[in-house]
Design an enzyme around this catalytic site. Sequence first.
Site, PDB file in Angstrom:
ATOM      1  N   HIS A  18       0.843  -1.207   0.000  1.00 53.67           N
ATOM      2  CA  HIS A  18       0.000   0.000   0.000  1.00 53.67           C
ATOM      3  C   HIS A  18       0.881   1.261   0.000  1.00 53.67           C
ATOM      4  O   HIS A  18       0.609   2.221  -0.715  1.00 53.67           O
ATOM      5  CB  HIS A  18      -0.869   0.059   1.263  1.00 53.67           C
ATOM      6  CG  HIS A  18      -1.864  -1.058   1.413  1.00 53.67           C
ATOM      7  ND1 HIS A  18      -1.967  -1.816   2.554  1.00 53.67           N
ATOM      8  CD2 HIS A  18      -2.813  -1.529   0.571  1.00 53.67           C
ATOM      9  CE1 HIS A  18      -2.944  -2.700   2.421  1.00 53.67           C
ATOM     10  NE2 HIS A  18      -3.469  -2.564   1.216  1.00 53.67           N
ATOM     11  N   LYS A  42     -16.441  -6.948   6.137  1.00 51.43           N
ATOM     12  CA  LYS A  42     -15.202  -7.746   6.108  1.00 51.43           C
ATOM     13  C   LYS A  42     -14.723  -8.096   7.515  1.00 51.43           C
ATOM     14  O   LYS A  42     -13.706  -8.760   7.662  1.00 51.43           O
ATOM     15  CB  LYS A  42     -14.093  -6.979   5.374  1.00 51.43           C
ATOM     16  CG  LYS A  42     -14.309  -6.905   3.880  1.00 51.43           C
ATOM     17  CD  LYS A  42     -13.052  -6.470   3.178  1.00 51.43           C
ATOM     18  CE  LYS A  42     -13.273  -6.438   1.681  1.00 51.43           C
ATOM     19  NZ  LYS A  42     -12.166  -5.819   0.978  1.00 51.43           N
ATOM     20  N   ARG A  91      -1.966  -5.891  -8.093  1.00 53.60           N
ATOM     21  CA  ARG A  91      -0.759  -6.663  -7.796  1.00 53.60           C
ATOM     22  C   ARG A  91      -0.486  -7.669  -8.888  1.00 53.60           C
ATOM     23  O   ARG A  91       0.610  -7.757  -9.421  1.00 53.60           O
ATOM     24  CB  ARG A  91      -0.925  -7.401  -6.462  1.00 53.60           C
ATOM     25  CG  ARG A  91      -0.861  -6.493  -5.281  1.00 53.60           C
ATOM     26  CD  ARG A  91      -1.409  -7.162  -4.071  1.00 53.60           C
ATOM     27  NE  ARG A  91      -2.871  -7.233  -4.136  1.00 53.60           N
ATOM     28  CZ  ARG A  91      -3.647  -7.569  -3.134  1.00 53.60           C
ATOM     29  NH1 ARG A  91      -3.112  -7.929  -1.983  1.00 53.60           N
ATOM     30  NH2 ARG A  91      -4.947  -7.568  -3.256  1.00 53.60           N
ATOM     31  N   SER A 129      -2.658  -7.951   3.116  1.00 50.62           N
ATOM     32  CA  SER A 129      -2.896  -7.780   4.555  1.00 50.62           C
ATOM     33  C   SER A 129      -3.353  -9.108   5.161  1.00 50.62           C
ATOM     34  O   SER A 129      -2.973  -9.460   6.276  1.00 50.62           O
ATOM     35  CB  SER A 129      -3.973  -6.718   4.797  1.00 50.62           C
ATOM     36  OG  SER A 129      -3.586  -5.493   4.236  1.00 50.62           O
TER      37      SER A 129
HETATM   38  P1  ADP Z   1      -9.926  -3.562  -0.229  1.00 52.23           P
HETATM   39  O1  ADP Z   1     -10.655  -4.176   0.899  1.00 52.23           O
HETATM   40  O2  ADP Z   1     -10.591  -2.356  -0.787  1.00 52.23           O
HETATM   41  O3  ADP Z   1      -9.472  -4.501  -1.305  1.00 52.23           O
HETATM   42  P2  ADP Z   1      -7.171  -3.414   0.637  1.00 52.23           P
HETATM   43  O4  ADP Z   1      -6.681  -2.718   1.838  1.00 52.23           O
HETATM   44  O5  ADP Z   1      -7.007  -4.907   0.626  1.00 52.23           O
HETATM   45  O6  ADP Z   1      -8.660  -2.972   0.506  1.00 52.23           O
HETATM   46  O7  ADP Z   1      -6.495  -2.815  -0.652  1.00 52.23           O
HETATM   47  C1  ADP Z   1      -6.623  -1.476  -1.018  1.00 52.23           C
HETATM   48  C2  ADP Z   1      -6.040  -1.311  -2.402  1.00 52.23           C
HETATM   49  O8  ADP Z   1      -4.652  -1.563  -2.356  1.00 52.23           O
HETATM   50  C3  ADP Z   1      -6.602  -2.272  -3.451  1.00 52.23           C
HETATM   51  O9  ADP Z   1      -6.650  -1.609  -4.691  1.00 52.23           O
HETATM   52  C4  ADP Z   1      -5.597  -3.392  -3.484  1.00 52.23           C
HETATM   53  O10 ADP Z   1      -5.576  -4.050  -4.728  1.00 52.23           O
HETATM   54  C5  ADP Z   1      -4.326  -2.596  -3.258  1.00 52.23           C
HETATM   55  N1  ADP Z   1      -3.267  -3.405  -2.672  1.00 52.23           N
HETATM   56  C6  ADP Z   1      -3.332  -4.288  -1.656  1.00 52.23           C
HETATM   57  N2  ADP Z   1      -2.131  -4.851  -1.409  1.00 52.23           N
HETATM   58  C7  ADP Z   1      -1.281  -4.308  -2.310  1.00 52.23           C
HETATM   59  C8  ADP Z   1       0.113  -4.512  -2.607  1.00 52.23           C
HETATM   60  N3  ADP Z   1       0.848  -5.404  -1.974  1.00 52.23           N
HETATM   61  N4  ADP Z   1       0.638  -3.777  -3.602  1.00 52.23           N
HETATM   62  C9  ADP Z   1      -0.129  -2.899  -4.286  1.00 52.23           C
HETATM   63  N5  ADP Z   1      -1.429  -2.685  -4.096  1.00 52.23           N
HETATM   64  C10 ADP Z   1      -1.999  -3.371  -3.104  1.00 52.23           C
END
Ligand code: ADP
Length: 160
Positions: A18, A42, A91, A129
């Site tokens: 992130h 979630k 990703r 995460s």
């Molecule tokens: P959500 O519940 O909206 O998917 P996340 O916190 O899992 O929320 O992810 C927020 C955003 O960050 C999403 O667009 C997700 O694809 C992106 N994301 C999550 N992990 C990574 C990572 N390792 N690298 C780049 N983008 C990521």
Amino acid sequence: MNRKAIYPGTFDPVTYGHLDIIKRASGLYDKVIVAVAYSVEKNPFFSAHERVGMLQEATKSMENVFVESFKGLVVDFAKENASKVVLRGIRMISDFDYEFQMALTNRKLAQEVETVFMMPNEKYSYLSSKLIKEVASLGADISSFVPAKVEKKLKERFKK
Ligand code: ADP
């Protein structure tokens, strides 16, 4: 021109993946608002307040990055903040299906809001995460996945 973007997500908790996206975005836009969704459906591990706190700590050196929590639709939050851009991270190809559907749904809901996809450095492209929480619960060293303060918080929670 005041170019703003919002970067919505659950961030449960924030990872180096992130943060890589946030850093890239902070160089492209005048203001980046990291929008932490309550995501009650979630059943997040950390409260929205805790997730915002961890993000604020991790982004404090980036002056044009702001962190806020929100409830409701991403497009409504974007409109309230006068942002035409919603950022999402991709990703791997497996992210694409869901992100594509969501981007087109959001476009239908609000024509004026554009979804912009960004790719992290490949060294973070496998981080999620969810997996970090799983391995942390089993005692793994997660120091290369999340900032030290997030690691500490995860460890404390799993000790309880
Ligand atoms: P959500 O519940 O909206 O998917 P996340 O916190 O899992 O929320 O992810 C927020 C955003 O960050 C999403 O667009 C997700 O694809 C992106 N994301 C999550 N992990 C990574 C990572 N390792 N690298 C780049 N983008 C990521």
